[in-house]
Scaffold this active site. Structure first.
Site, mmCIF file in Angstrom:
data_model
loop_
_atom_site.group_PDB
_atom_site.id
_atom_site.type_symbol
_atom_site.label_atom_id
_atom_site.label_comp_id
_atom_site.label_asym_id
_atom_site.label_seq_id
_atom_site.Cartn_x
_atom_site.Cartn_y
_atom_site.Cartn_z
ATOM 1 N N SER A 1 -4.580 -27.987 -60.661
ATOM 2 C CA SER A 1 -4.927 -28.684 -61.904
ATOM 3 C C SER A 1 -5.760 -27.783 -62.795
ATOM 4 O O SER A 1 -6.871 -27.384 -62.446
ATOM 5 C CB SER A 1 -5.725 -29.957 -61.594
ATOM 6 O OG SER A 1 -6.320 -30.419 -62.793
ATOM 7 N N HIS B 1 -0.419 -28.320 -62.860
ATOM 8 C CA HIS B 1 -0.743 -29.707 -63.214
ATOM 9 C C HIS B 1 -1.617 -29.712 -64.474
ATOM 10 O O HIS B 1 -2.680 -29.093 -64.512
ATOM 11 C CB HIS B 1 -1.486 -30.343 -62.044
ATOM 12 C CG HIS B 1 -1.761 -31.800 -62.194
ATOM 13 N ND1 HIS B 1 -0.818 -32.773 -61.897
ATOM 14 C CD2 HIS B 1 -2.877 -32.468 -62.578
ATOM 15 C CE1 HIS B 1 -1.354 -33.972 -62.106
ATOM 16 N NE2 HIS B 1 -2.594 -33.821 -62.527
ATOM 17 N N ASP C 1 -3.598 -32.102 -67.118
ATOM 18 C CA ASP C 1 -4.171 -33.433 -67.292
ATOM 19 C C ASP C 1 -4.421 -33.719 -68.764
ATOM 20 O O ASP C 1 -5.263 -33.086 -69.406
ATOM 21 C CB ASP C 1 -5.493 -33.526 -66.522
ATOM 22 C CG ASP C 1 -5.262 -33.567 -65.025
ATOM 23 O OD1 ASP C 1 -4.582 -34.490 -64.559
ATOM 24 O OD2 ASP C 1 -5.762 -32.654 -64.325
ATOM 25 N N MET D 1 -5.716 -36.458 -71.383
ATOM 26 C CA MET D 1 -6.526 -37.687 -71.463
ATOM 27 C C MET D 1 -6.844 -37.975 -72.928
ATOM 28 O O MET D 1 -7.123 -37.062 -73.700
ATOM 29 C CB MET D 1 -7.839 -37.497 -70.692
ATOM 30 C CG MET D 1 -7.659 -37.050 -69.252
ATOM 31 S SD MET D 1 -9.221 -37.026 -68.363
ATOM 32 C CE MET D 1 -8.743 -36.167 -66.847
ATOM 33 N N HIS E 1 0.458 -34.706 -66.503
ATOM 34 C CA HIS E 1 -0.080 -36.007 -66.080
ATOM 35 C C HIS E 1 -0.717 -36.680 -67.292
ATOM 36 O O HIS E 1 -1.811 -36.309 -67.720
ATOM 37 C CB HIS E 1 -1.116 -35.753 -64.969
ATOM 38 C CG HIS E 1 -1.772 -36.989 -64.442
ATOM 39 N ND1 HIS E 1 -2.893 -36.945 -63.633
ATOM 40 C CD2 HIS E 1 -1.483 -38.311 -64.596
ATOM 41 C CE1 HIS E 1 -3.254 -38.176 -63.322
ATOM 42 N NE2 HIS E 1 -2.427 -39.027 -63.894
ATOM 43 N N MET F 1 -2.664 -39.378 -68.960
ATOM 44 C CA MET F 1 -3.610 -40.493 -68.807
ATOM 45 C C MET F 1 -3.935 -40.985 -70.212
ATOM 46 O O MET F 1 -5.028 -40.772 -70.741
ATOM 47 C CB MET F 1 -4.865 -39.998 -68.054
ATOM 48 C CG MET F 1 -4.605 -39.774 -66.569
ATOM 49 S SD MET F 1 -5.829 -38.705 -65.792
ATOM 50 C CE MET F 1 -5.126 -37.107 -66.194
ATOM 51 N N MET G 1 -2.908 -41.913 -57.122
ATOM 52 C CA MET G 1 -4.237 -41.361 -57.428
ATOM 53 C C MET G 1 -5.179 -41.599 -56.250
ATOM 54 O O MET G 1 -5.255 -42.712 -55.719
ATOM 55 C CB MET G 1 -4.829 -42.027 -58.683
ATOM 56 C CG MET G 1 -4.148 -41.664 -59.993
ATOM 57 S SD MET G 1 -4.121 -39.917 -60.415
ATOM 58 C CE MET G 1 -5.862 -39.504 -60.492
ATOM 59 N N ASP H 1 -3.431 -36.865 -56.130
ATOM 60 C CA ASP H 1 -4.262 -36.201 -57.142
ATOM 61 C C ASP H 1 -5.671 -36.771 -57.064
ATOM 62 O O ASP H 1 -5.871 -37.979 -57.253
ATOM 63 C CB ASP H 1 -3.637 -36.472 -58.526
ATOM 64 C CG ASP H 1 -4.372 -35.793 -59.667
ATOM 65 O OD1 ASP H 1 -5.253 -34.952 -59.409
ATOM 66 O OD2 ASP H 1 -4.037 -36.122 -60.828
#
Ligand code: DX5
Ligand code: ZN
Length: 216
Positions: free
Chosen positions: A8, A33, A35, A37, A66, A68, A137, A171
Site C-alpha cells: 500500500s 495498492h 488508497d 479516500m 481501493h 474509500m 477489511m 487489508d
C-alpha cells in the site's frame, strides 16, 4: 490459489513516488495498492485519479485501486483512464452497487467489492458472479498503521468455503505474522503498507510475506 502481495503506497514517501514504486517493482510486488479516500466515506483525504495516472506512467506493476469514497460510480471512468487494473469499492457506499460493478467491467477493469469490519460477508454474495476479488477489511478503513483485527477471519473462512475460486484480499495490519492467520483462513491477496515501507529491507519483507502466506 495464487498468492499476491500488494504494497500500500499510503505508507510510502509521497515526495519520492517513482522511487517507491520502483522499489516495489524490483522487490517482486504482484500489485500496487492505491488508497483513495474522500474525507466523507472515511475521515481522511488521500490521492485521486491524476496522481494515479502519473504513477502509472512510471510503473509496470498492476494497480489495485481501493476506493474509500461515498459515490464511486461517478469516478470509475476517471480511475480506469488513470490506469487502474482492479477497482475495489465498498458495499457500504451510496452508489448503486450493481451499476458500479457493470461500469468497472465496461471500462475494462476487474471489479472487486469490500466489506468494512461491521458488515457481514453475505453483503457481497448477490454480486459474486461479476467480481474477481473481495476485500475483507481487517481494520476500520481510513488510516494506515492500525492493529489487525483477527476476529474478521470467520468472514474469510466462510467466503473461501462458499467461493473456492475468488481472490480474497485482506487489508489492514498485515505483517509477517498476521499474514499467516489470513492465509490459513483462506485469503490469497495481501495488502501491506507499514510492514513493507517501514521495513529496513522492503524486498526481504515482501519475500517473507509471500513465504509465510504460502507455508500454512
Ligand atoms: C486503510 C487502507 C490500507 C492501509 C493499510 O484504510 O485501506 O490499505 O494503507 O496500511 P497498513 O498495512 O499499515 O495497516
Ligand atoms: Zn486499502
Amino acid at each position: 490459489m495464487d498468492i499476491k502481495i500488494s504494497p500500500s503506497m499510503l505508507a510510502s514517501d509521497f515526495a519520492n513516488l517513482e522511487a517507491e514504486l520502483k522499489k516495489c517493482e524490483n522487490a517482486g510486488a504482484d500489485m500496487i495498492h492505491l488508497d483513495v479516500m474522500d474525507g466523507h466515506f472515511v475521515p481522511n483525504i488521500t490521492i485521486g485519479a491524476p496522481v494515479i495516472k502519473a504513477m502509472r506512467a512510471v510503473c509496470g506493476v498492476p494497480f489495485d485501486v481501493h476506493l474509500m469514497i461515498s459515490d464511486p460510480l461517478k469516478y470509475i471512468e476517471d480511475f480506469a483512464d488513470a490506469g487502474a487494473d482492479v477497482i475495489t469499492f465498498h458495499v457500504e457506499c451510496s452508489s448503486d452497487i450493481s451499476k458500479t460493478i457493470d461500469k468497472i467491467i465496461a471500462c475494462g477493469c476487474k471489479a472487486s467489492l469490500s466489506v468494512k469490519p461491521g458488515t457481514d460477508i453475505e453483503a457481497v454474495y448477490p454480486y459474486m458472479d461479476r467480481l474477481s476479488m473481495v476485500l475483507v477489511m481487517t481494520v476500520e478503513p481510513g488510516f494506515g498503521g492500525q492493529s489487525f483485527m483477527a476476529d474478521m477471519m470467520p468472514k474469510i473462512e466462510k467466503l473461501r468455503a462458499d467461493y473456492p475460486e475468488v481472490d480474497i484480499q485482506v487489508d489492514g495490519g498485515v505483517n509477517a505474522e498476521t499474514v499467516k492467520v489470513c492465509a490459513k483462513a483462506g485469503a490469497n491477496v495481501f495488502v501491506a503498507g507499514s510492514a513493507v515501507f517501514k521495513s529496513s529491507d522492503p524486498a526481504a519483507t515482501i519475500q517473507l510475506l509471500k513465504e509465510n502466506a504460502g507455508n500454512v
